[in-house]
Design a protein around this motif. Sequence first.
Motif, short mmCIF file in Angstrom:
data_model
loop_
_atom_site.label_atom_id
_atom_site.label_comp_id
_atom_site.label_asym_id
_atom_site.label_seq_id
_atom_site.Cartn_x
_atom_site.Cartn_y
_atom_site.Cartn_z
N THR A 26 -1.31 -2.97 3.03
CA THR A 26 -1.54 -1.97 1.97
C THR A 26 -1.59 -2.55 0.39
O THR A 26 -0.86 -3.48 0.39
CB THR A 26 -1.13 -0.56 1.99
OG1 THR A 26 0.66 -0.66 1.78
CG2 THR A 26 -1.24 0.21 3.23
N SER A 27 -2.04 -1.85 -0.44
CA SER A 27 -2.63 -2.29 -1.55
C SER A 27 -1.75 -3.13 -2.48
O SER A 27 -0.62 -2.36 -3.11
CB SER A 27 -3.19 -1.05 -2.54
OG SER A 27 -4.32 -0.47 -1.82
N ASP A 41 -0.12 -2.17 -8.12
CA ASP A 41 0.30 -1.50 -7.07
C ASP A 41 1.37 -2.03 -5.91
O ASP A 41 1.65 -3.47 -6.09
CB ASP A 41 -0.96 -0.64 -6.00
CG ASP A 41 -1.35 0.28 -6.70
OD1 ASP A 41 -0.90 1.20 -7.40
OD2 ASP A 41 -2.58 0.58 -6.41
N GLY A 42 2.11 -1.33 -5.17
CA GLY A 42 3.31 -1.63 -4.61
C GLY A 42 3.13 -1.41 -3.16
O GLY A 42 4.05 -0.80 -2.55
N GLY A 43 1.91 -1.44 -2.61
CA GLY A 43 1.94 -1.16 -0.96
C GLY A 43 2.39 -2.53 -0.41
O GLY A 43 3.26 -3.08 -0.89
N THR A 44 2.34 -2.38 1.06
CA THR A 44 3.21 -3.11 1.67
C THR A 44 2.83 -4.75 1.59
O THR A 44 3.76 -5.77 1.68
CB THR A 44 3.04 -3.07 3.36
OG1 THR A 44 1.64 -3.18 3.81
CG2 THR A 44 3.52 -1.67 3.60
N GLY A 45 1.66 -5.14 0.96
CA GLY A 45 1.43 -6.45 0.32
C GLY A 45 2.26 -6.86 -0.58
O GLY A 45 2.67 -8.06 -0.79
N HIS A 67 -1.01 5.12 -8.75
CA HIS A 67 -0.64 6.43 -8.32
C HIS A 67 0.32 6.30 -7.21
O HIS A 67 0.67 5.00 -7.03
CB HIS A 67 -1.72 7.33 -7.95
CG HIS A 67 -2.48 6.87 -6.69
ND1 HIS A 67 -2.69 5.77 -6.30
CD2 HIS A 67 -2.73 7.64 -5.59
CE1 HIS A 67 -3.46 5.71 -5.04
NE2 HIS A 67 -3.55 6.99 -4.71
N VAL A 68 0.77 7.17 -6.66
CA VAL A 68 2.25 7.07 -6.02
C VAL A 68 1.95 7.74 -4.55
O VAL A 68 2.69 7.91 -3.80
CB VAL A 68 3.47 7.58 -6.65
CG1 VAL A 68 3.78 7.17 -7.84
CG2 VAL A 68 3.04 9.41 -7.06
N HIS A 69 0.70 7.65 -4.11
CA HIS A 69 0.57 7.71 -2.61
C HIS A 69 1.16 6.78 -1.82
O HIS A 69 1.33 5.47 -2.19
CB HIS A 69 -1.08 7.88 -2.09
CG HIS A 69 -1.63 9.28 -2.73
ND1 HIS A 69 -2.97 9.41 -2.79
CD2 HIS A 69 -1.01 10.31 -3.03
CE1 HIS A 69 -3.30 10.63 -3.18
NE2 HIS A 69 -1.98 11.20 -3.38
N TRP A 70 1.64 6.94 -0.66
CA TRP A 70 2.67 5.89 0.19
C TRP A 70 2.04 4.60 0.03
O TRP A 70 2.83 3.52 0.10
CB TRP A 70 2.51 6.45 1.46
CG TRP A 70 3.52 7.75 1.86
CD1 TRP A 70 3.00 8.78 2.44
CD2 TRP A 70 4.81 7.72 1.68
NE1 TRP A 70 4.04 9.34 2.60
CE2 TRP A 70 5.21 8.86 2.12
CE3 TRP A 70 5.69 6.73 1.30
CZ2 TRP A 70 6.66 9.55 2.07
CZ3 TRP A 70 6.98 7.47 1.19
CH2 TRP A 70 7.39 8.65 1.61
N ASP A 71 0.70 4.50 0.27
CA ASP A 71 -0.08 3.18 0.65
C ASP A 71 0.02 2.43 -0.69
O ASP A 71 -0.28 1.16 -0.80
CB ASP A 71 -1.23 3.29 0.99
CG ASP A 71 -2.31 4.37 0.37
OD1 ASP A 71 -1.78 5.27 -0.18
OD2 ASP A 71 -3.50 3.90 0.21
N ILE A 73 2.89 2.79 -3.00
CA ILE A 73 4.32 2.44 -3.16
C ILE A 73 5.40 2.01 -2.16
O ILE A 73 6.50 1.56 -2.24
CB ILE A 73 4.89 3.62 -3.88
CG1 ILE A 73 4.90 4.89 -2.91
CG2 ILE A 73 4.34 3.85 -4.96
CD1 ILE A 73 5.87 5.95 -3.15
N HIS A 74 4.82 1.86 -0.73
CA HIS A 74 5.76 1.81 0.24
C HIS A 74 6.37 0.34 0.47
O HIS A 74 7.21 -0.03 1.27
CB HIS A 74 5.63 2.62 1.53
CG HIS A 74 4.26 2.28 2.20
ND1 HIS A 74 3.78 2.86 2.96
CD2 HIS A 74 3.21 1.32 1.86
CE1 HIS A 74 2.81 2.49 3.76
NE2 HIS A 74 2.17 1.72 2.82
N GLY A 75 5.67 -0.69 -0.26
CA GLY A 75 6.24 -1.99 -0.23
C GLY A 75 7.36 -2.27 -1.32
O GLY A 75 8.31 -3.24 -0.83
#
Length: 278
Positions: A26-27, A41-45, A67-71, A73-75
């Motif tokens: 993710t992003s 952004d801080g997705g899993t990438g 923004h802070v939707h899971w995709d 922030i979850h990285g």
Amino acid sequence: MRIKFWGVRGSIPVPGPDTLDVGGNTSCVEVRCGDVLVVLDGGTGLRLLGLDLLGKMPVEAHIFFSHVHWDHIHGFPFFAPAFLPGNTFYLYGGVNVNHTLERTLAGQMENPSFPVCLTDLAARMHFHDLTEGQTITVCEGQDTVSIKNARGNHPNGVYAYRVDHQQHSVVYCTDTEHYDVVDAQLADLCKDADLLIYDAMYLPEEYAGEVGGRPKTGWGHSTYEHGIRLARDANVKQLVLFHHDPSHTDAVIADMERRAQALFPRCVAAREGLVIDL
Ligand SMILES: [Zn+2]
Ligand SMILES: [Zn+2]
């Protein structure tokens, strides 16, 4: 300016045989502006970017969250440089509903969901709550980089960011739903940009509800057609289709890319590992 894509998906990571070409993370986008490192952004990438940065310590980076939707922030809890002393991170985001960015990132690492707290991380962290339309300026040696935001149209709010450095510019505009007319705020942010990274989550027929269930009106995402409309309106030179739907296989995305290129030749679909130099 060098732009590298570490995660290009929306909603949830989708590893597997159908996503080998495009990637399943993710992003997360890295923007190198001389000595200044901007992360979008801080997705899993972000985990993969973190592994890369371990070879370039100490790290100083400016991380902007749309923004802070899971995709998006979850990285972060798996961003290895944040666990190491000597590294410094400046983290920027909007205040969503009644939480700051810091409160939200801490929340996703709270016991019992995660074993390490945000405050236990050894890197220095400086949080900045952004206001709409604000421009952040970062100076490092010879390099001056400005990062301006504009509000998009997405449940719980979202910011798009424009990064300018030495006559070059990239706009990161994900998780936004077009209106019937081109969004004037986004068109202003994108004006004459070299590169626009845009939310192309749905195919036009999916957005309209002709395939894939109900219409996606109000879900906060766009199609490649609307990315092209914005790019043309704002005189953008190059377009990258981003935030791919988790159900879209490599074949679906390659087909979407061909359809988009027929309308706007300087257009590609984002893939993990894609590098664009401006
Ligand atoms: Zn998203
Ligand atoms: Zn979102």
